[in-house]
Structures are given as structure tokens and as C-alpha cells.
Design an enzyme around this catalytic site. Structure first.
Site, PDB file in Angstrom:
ATOM      1  N   PRO A   2     -23.755 -16.665 -45.852  1.00  9.83           N
ATOM      2  CA  PRO A   2     -24.925 -17.231 -45.207  1.00  9.83           C
ATOM      3  C   PRO A   2     -24.639 -17.748 -43.800  1.00  9.83           C
ATOM      4  O   PRO A   2     -23.740 -18.554 -43.609  1.00  9.83           O
ATOM      5  CB  PRO A   2     -25.310 -18.406 -46.120  1.00  9.83           C
ATOM      6  CG  PRO A   2     -24.338 -18.420 -47.228  1.00  9.83           C
ATOM      7  CD  PRO A   2     -23.214 -17.523 -46.893  1.00  9.83           C
ATOM      8  N   GLU A   3     -25.383 -17.248 -42.852  1.00 10.29           N
ATOM      9  CA  GLU A   3     -25.373 -17.818 -41.511  1.00 10.29           C
ATOM     10  C   GLU A   3     -26.714 -18.516 -41.334  1.00 10.29           C
ATOM     11  O   GLU A   3     -27.421 -18.731 -42.311  1.00 10.29           O
ATOM     12  CB  GLU A   3     -25.129 -16.725 -40.459  1.00 10.29           C
ATOM     13  CG  GLU A   3     -23.770 -16.052 -40.665  1.00 10.29           C
ATOM     14  CD  GLU A   3     -23.434 -14.998 -39.613  1.00 10.29           C
ATOM     15  OE1 GLU A   3     -23.876 -15.139 -38.462  1.00 10.29           O
ATOM     16  OE2 GLU A   3     -22.745 -14.035 -39.960  1.00 10.29           O
TER      17      GLU A   3
END
Length: 275
Positions: A2-3
DNA sequence: CGGGCGGCCTGGAGGC
DNA sequence: TGCCTCCAGGCCGCCC
């Protein structure tokens, strides 16, 4: 992995689903997360409290509770929140369970346990160890060419490493660094201190574009990322360079995407149009 | 003191 | 099919 767009996707869903929900019970099944888990703090600030908003700072989720407490969550590499009926059998990696007053469970699941959960009074947020040093939000108004150029002025690092330094600008991880540099026509190894104001303006514009586009498409799923409802992100199909070694460049339609390793991270770029 | 990098973790992929 | 190795990468903390 996840960014910012993936975390923002989860934030929006959590905000909608948790608003007004009271956490009736808290079950900590495994406290061995990245920094352990302060059970006392979680009980004090979350159990019996009602959530009223979910914010995001960098890749951290911040759930505000009645009573002045804040729950901080980081998904690490493989962390995810799920919402299920209480009768759904617990999964192997469902480490923390928040039993909500509507009969559903909010579960924090994280096979690799790189994730973080913590709780503290709201007035301690600015000085929290994990938040205090963070740089500007890339989708916020402070993210400007002037600011970035100023910070990078004395830096001898490659621009890609600079972009991924969360003390400068937050939320840009390995995938979106490659993607935005590609659209900006900037070679990932160009030295950050050498970028002109015009290059910074272009890069900042592309970073915003890529992040916003990804958010609109529910983020990117390479392997692990899932939204609250268990859906993969649709942006994976929109990636232009990440994981595309050997493919034709979609920008110049002439180069072939190349994979290199920078400080241990896969980096993708077009040698033809990124200089 | 800026910045490189080790280490934390598990599951999936690929090789034999 | 089964085992073994490698790889994925966010980010703190250590160390140069």
C-alpha cells in the site's frame, strides 16, 4: 504494497463504515506487530468508544474516537482491514478484532506483521514518534516546486530516492515513484539537487496526477492490497512502467522499459524518454 | 548529519 | 509433488 492511493482508498471506506460505530469489545489475538502493540493504550482509547472520523497522514490511518483518543494504523506491506459478520471464522492472520455495535467485526489482518497499530490522546499526535518527522502531503497545497527544490538543493541523491524519503514528501512509494518519473520524463538516477524549477513543476504535476488517478481507480494491487470489501485495486492495469520490463514505452512509443535496482528496490524507466 | 542499508516477516513463484 | 531459495518492499534504527 500500500502506498498513498491504497491507504486513501481504505480511509474513505473506513470513514464511511466506522462513523458513529462504537467498539464494544477489542480482541488482541497477536500483539507481535512491527512495534509490538500497546494493549493498555488500545483498550483505554478505543474500547467502548465511538468512532467519528478517519483521517490519513502519509500512509497512516488515524481513527478519531469519542473521549479524545486516536487509533493509528499502518498497513505495512500486507496489512488489511476487513469487515465481516461476527460469525465469520477468524483467519489465521486476523491479529486484532474490533467488535462493532452493529454486529460486524472490523479485523486487522497482516500475514507479515509489518503493520502498526497504536492509540494515544489526540494532543499527542503531533509528537508521536511515527508522525513527527513526516514531510509534506503530495496532494496538499504545500507541495510546491519551490519547496521541493529548496529541500533538494544540497542533496546528492538520485531523484527517485529523494522522492521516497518520507521526511521530504510522504506517500510516494516504489511504484508511484517510478510511474511519476516516467510521466515527467526524468531519469530515476538524475540527482535531486540538479533538477530545475521547471523539472520540479513537471514532476510535481505528474505525481499529483498519478496519485489522484490511482485513488479514483481504487489503488494498485500487485499482490496483497485489498480494499475493505476485499476488492483488488483497479489501477494495476494502468501502470505504465512498474513491472513492465521489456514492454514498449507508452509515452515515446520508441523505448523499451528497463528494470534496474536502486537501493535494493526494483526501478522501472524508459531509457529513451527519461533523461 | 545525510544517507545507505540491514532486518523485520510470510507467502508465492520458480527451479530442480 | 515437494523442498529449497529467492523475492516482494515500508520504514525504523543503526552505522558509516
Amino acid at each position: 504494497m500500500p502506498e498513498l492511493p491504497e491507504v486513501e482508498t481504505v480511509r474513505r471506506q473506513l470513514d464511511e463504515r466506522l462513523r458513529g460505530r462504537r467498539v464494544e469489545a477489542l480482541r488482541i489475538r497477536d500483539s507481535r506487530l512491527r512495534f509490538g502493540l500497546d494493549e493498555t493504550a488500545l483498550s483505554r482509547h478505543v474500547r467502548g468508544k465511538t468512532a467519528f472520523s478517519v483521517r490519513r497522514r502519509a500512509k497512516y490511518l488515524l481513527v478519531e474516537f469519542s473521549g479524545g483518543g486516536v487509533l493509528l494504523a499502518h498497513l505495512g506491506m500486507t496489512g488489511r482491514f476487513t469487515l465481516q459478520r461476527r460469525s465469520t471464522p477468524l483467519g489465521k492472520h486476523d491479529h486484532v478484532v474490533f467488535e462493532l455495535d452493529d454486529g460486524d467485526d472490523l479485523r486487522f489482518n497482516d500475514p507479515r506483521r509489518f503493520g502498526v497499530l497504536d492509540a494515544f490522546p489526540r494532543d499527542r499526535e503531533p509528537s508521536h514518534k511515527l508522525l513527527a518527522h513526516l514531510g509534506v502531503e503530495p496532494l496538499g497545497p504545500e507541495f510546491s516546486a519551490e519547496l521541493m527544490r529548496g529541500m533538494a538543493r544540497t542533496s546528492k541523491r538520485p531523484i527517485k530516492n529523494f522522492l521516497m524519503d518520507a521526511t521530504k514528501v510522504v506517500g510516494v512509494g516504489n511504484i508511484y515513484a517510478s510511474e511519476s518519473l516516467h510521466l515527467a520524463g526524468i531519469h530515476p538516477k538524475r540527482l535531486a539537487g540538479r533538477l530545475s524549477g521547471e523539472s520540479w513543476r513537471r514532476l510535481i504535476d505528474r505525481i499529483r496526477f498519478v496519485l489522484e488517478d490511482a485513488i479514483e481507480n481504487g489503488g494498485t494491487t500487485l499482490r496483497d492490497f485489498m480494499s475493505l470489501e476485499g476488492r483488488a485495486g483497479d489501477y494495476s492495469g494502468s501502470l505504465r512502467v512498474y513491472g513492465k520490463a521489456g514492454a514498449r514505452c507508452g509515452v515515446c512509443d520508441a523505448g523499451t522499459i528497463r528494470r534496474i535496482v536502486m537501493t535494493g528496490r526494483s526501478t522501472f524507466y524508459c531509457p529513451k524518454c527519461q533523461r
